[in-house]
Design a protein around this motif. Structure first.
Motif, short mmCIF file in Angstrom:
data_model
loop_
_atom_site.label_atom_id
_atom_site.label_comp_id
_atom_site.label_asym_id
_atom_site.label_seq_id
_atom_site.Cartn_x
_atom_site.Cartn_y
_atom_site.Cartn_z
N PHE A 46 0.83 -1.20 0.00
CA PHE A 46 0.00 0.00 0.00
C PHE A 46 0.86 1.26 0.00
N LYS A 47 1.99 1.21 0.68
CA LYS A 47 2.91 2.35 0.68
C LYS A 47 3.42 2.64 -0.73
N VAL A 48 3.72 1.56 -1.47
CA VAL A 48 4.16 1.73 -2.86
C VAL A 48 3.03 2.31 -3.70
N MET A 49 1.81 1.81 -3.48
CA MET A 49 0.64 2.34 -4.19
C MET A 49 0.47 3.83 -3.92
N GLU A 50 0.60 4.21 -2.65
CA GLU A 50 0.44 5.61 -2.27
C GLU A 50 1.49 6.48 -2.93
N GLU A 51 2.71 5.99 -2.96
CA GLU A 51 3.81 6.75 -3.57
C GLU A 51 3.62 6.89 -5.07
N SER A 113 -1.71 -4.31 -10.08
CA SER A 113 -2.92 -4.64 -9.34
C SER A 113 -4.17 -4.56 -10.23
N PRO A 114 -4.49 -5.56 -11.05
CA PRO A 114 -3.76 -6.84 -11.10
C PRO A 114 -2.62 -6.89 -12.11
N THR A 115 -2.51 -5.85 -12.99
CA THR A 115 -1.45 -5.85 -14.00
C THR A 115 -0.80 -4.47 -14.04
N ALA A 116 0.33 -4.37 -14.74
CA ALA A 116 0.95 -3.06 -14.91
C ALA A 116 0.05 -2.14 -15.72
N GLY A 117 -0.64 -2.70 -16.69
CA GLY A 117 -1.52 -1.91 -17.53
C GLY A 117 -2.74 -1.37 -16.82
N SER A 118 -3.06 -1.93 -15.66
CA SER A 118 -4.21 -1.45 -14.88
C SER A 118 -3.78 -0.99 -13.49
N SER A 119 -2.50 -0.74 -13.33
CA SER A 119 -1.92 -0.48 -12.00
C SER A 119 -2.30 0.86 -11.39
N GLY A 120 -2.91 1.74 -12.18
CA GLY A 120 -3.28 3.04 -11.65
C GLY A 120 -4.62 3.08 -10.95
N ILE A 121 -5.45 2.08 -11.18
CA ILE A 121 -6.83 2.12 -10.70
C ILE A 121 -6.95 1.93 -9.19
N LEU A 122 -6.48 0.79 -8.69
CA LEU A 122 -6.65 0.49 -7.27
C LEU A 122 -5.92 1.49 -6.37
N PRO A 123 -4.67 1.87 -6.68
CA PRO A 123 -4.01 2.86 -5.84
C PRO A 123 -4.77 4.18 -5.76
N ALA A 124 -5.30 4.65 -6.88
CA ALA A 124 -6.04 5.91 -6.90
C ALA A 124 -7.32 5.81 -6.07
N ILE A 125 -8.00 4.69 -6.17
CA ILE A 125 -9.23 4.50 -5.40
C ILE A 125 -8.93 4.46 -3.91
N LEU A 126 -7.99 3.63 -3.54
CA LEU A 126 -7.67 3.46 -2.12
C LEU A 126 -7.12 4.73 -1.50
N TYR A 127 -6.14 5.35 -2.15
CA TYR A 127 -5.52 6.50 -1.52
C TYR A 127 -6.45 7.72 -1.50
N SER A 128 -7.21 7.92 -2.57
CA SER A 128 -8.13 9.07 -2.59
C SER A 128 -9.17 8.94 -1.49
N LEU A 129 -9.66 7.72 -1.24
CA LEU A 129 -10.65 7.52 -0.19
C LEU A 129 -10.01 7.63 1.20
N LYS A 130 -8.79 7.16 1.33
CA LYS A 130 -8.09 7.31 2.60
C LYS A 130 -7.88 8.78 2.91
N LYS A 131 -7.49 9.54 1.90
CA LYS A 131 -7.23 10.97 2.08
C LYS A 131 -8.50 11.71 2.48
N ARG A 132 -9.61 11.34 1.86
CA ARG A 132 -10.86 12.04 2.14
C ARG A 132 -11.49 11.63 3.46
N GLU A 133 -11.46 10.33 3.75
CA GLU A 133 -12.18 9.82 4.91
C GLU A 133 -11.30 9.57 6.14
N GLY A 134 -9.99 9.54 5.94
CA GLY A 134 -9.10 9.30 7.07
C GLY A 134 -9.05 7.85 7.53
#
Length: 299
Positions: A46-51, A113-134
């Protein structure tokens, strides 16, 4: 365990568990790795995703072909102007998806997550929601486990590879996993998570994989951004009480069948679709003239 969504829902209801609990149980049995190590590994991921989601929001990296350079920075700046149609939250999340794809194209560190070609989706979803909701990091790890559970079922019925199932297998899977994870973060039931995943997957059923020059860049980056939005609206529909009359298992099976019928030119070969346009062919020619081998870049 992870073969049919219906069975997962029944097991969760019977034992008072959630998807993430069953995923962790299965991993403990199959990997022989202890729980603390598994959770630690996911926390590090998750840290890598966030970065990767934030790394290019305020600056840009340079890629060999320059097809997607600076998109994250431009989208992030636009989101701060307060003039967007979809709102600041959505546009910033889209910028995060761009960021990961740019970093990936520049050979930076990402989580497939699950591939390099789709690797931007899950990190953006998770981190944006973490940032907004804490949300806590522990909650984010549980959301990742939920996404993994969705991915396991998708993998049982089909493939994550664009070369086998088109872009629906990549960004469609990523959006489905992200939609379910988002629902989990808002304390929704496993059944609601599966409805959201179904919506996200069927929204892109039949989506072709047509990267210019065979590079995981264009139009991949746009499909990651739209995959984030797809996941958000799918989660909202499911949380509103809207249900998919076609069960998730059947949606996954249909996606696998559709992917198998796509012509070769539309399955990551860099020949058809956008890659086959006049501009696409010119870029492909330029890429090979530089002495690069597009076949070495994969997902």
């Amino acid at each position: 365990m992870f073969r049919k969504a219906g069975e997962v829902i029944e097991e969760c209801e019977r034992r008072g568990l959630h998807i993430k609990d069953l995923v962790l149980e299965e991993e403990l049995k199959s990997s022989q790795i202890n729980k603390d190590d598994i959770l630690f590994s996911l926390t590090e991921m998750f840290k890598v995703m966030e970065e990767s989601a934030t790394g290019n929001l305020n600056h840009e990296t340079k890629t060999a072909m320059g097809m997607i350079d600076g998109f994250a920075k431009k989208m992030n700046a636009y989101s701060k102007e307060g003039k967007s149609i979809t709102g600041n939250f959505v546009t910033e999340a889209m910028a995060m998806a761009f960021s990961t794809l740019e970093i990936s194209a520049a050979m930076g560190e990402i989580v497939a997550s699950p591939t390099a070609g789709s690797s931007g989706i899950l990190p953006a979803i998770l981190y944006s929601l973490k940032k907004r909701e804490g949300f806590s990091d522990e909650k984010m790890v549980d959301a990742m486990l939920t996404a993994i559970g969705i991915g396991k079922i998708i993998g049982y019925y089909g493939s994550f590879a664009g070369a086998e199932g088109g872009c629906q297998a990549e960004t469609g899977s990523g959006a489905a996993m992200g939609a379910a994870a988002a629902c989990y973060l808002y304390d929704q039931s496993p059944e609601v998570c599966f409805h959201a995943a179904s919506f996200a997957f069927l929204h892109v059923l039949g989506l072709v994989c047509d990267p210019i020059a065979g590079l995981v860049e264009y139009p991949c980056t746009f499909r990651n951004a739209s995959g984030v939005v797809n996941a958000f609206i799918s989660a909202d529909m499911a949380m509103a009480g809207i249900t998919s009359i076609v069960p998730f298992d059947e949606v996954c099976k249909a996606a696998g069948e559709v992917g198998a019928t796509l012509p070769e030119a539309l399955r990551e070969t860099g020949i058809g679709g956008i890659a086959g346009t006049e501009t696409g062919r010119k870029i492909r020619k330029k890429f090979f003239a530089l002495g690069n081998d597009a076949t070495k870049e994969n997902k």
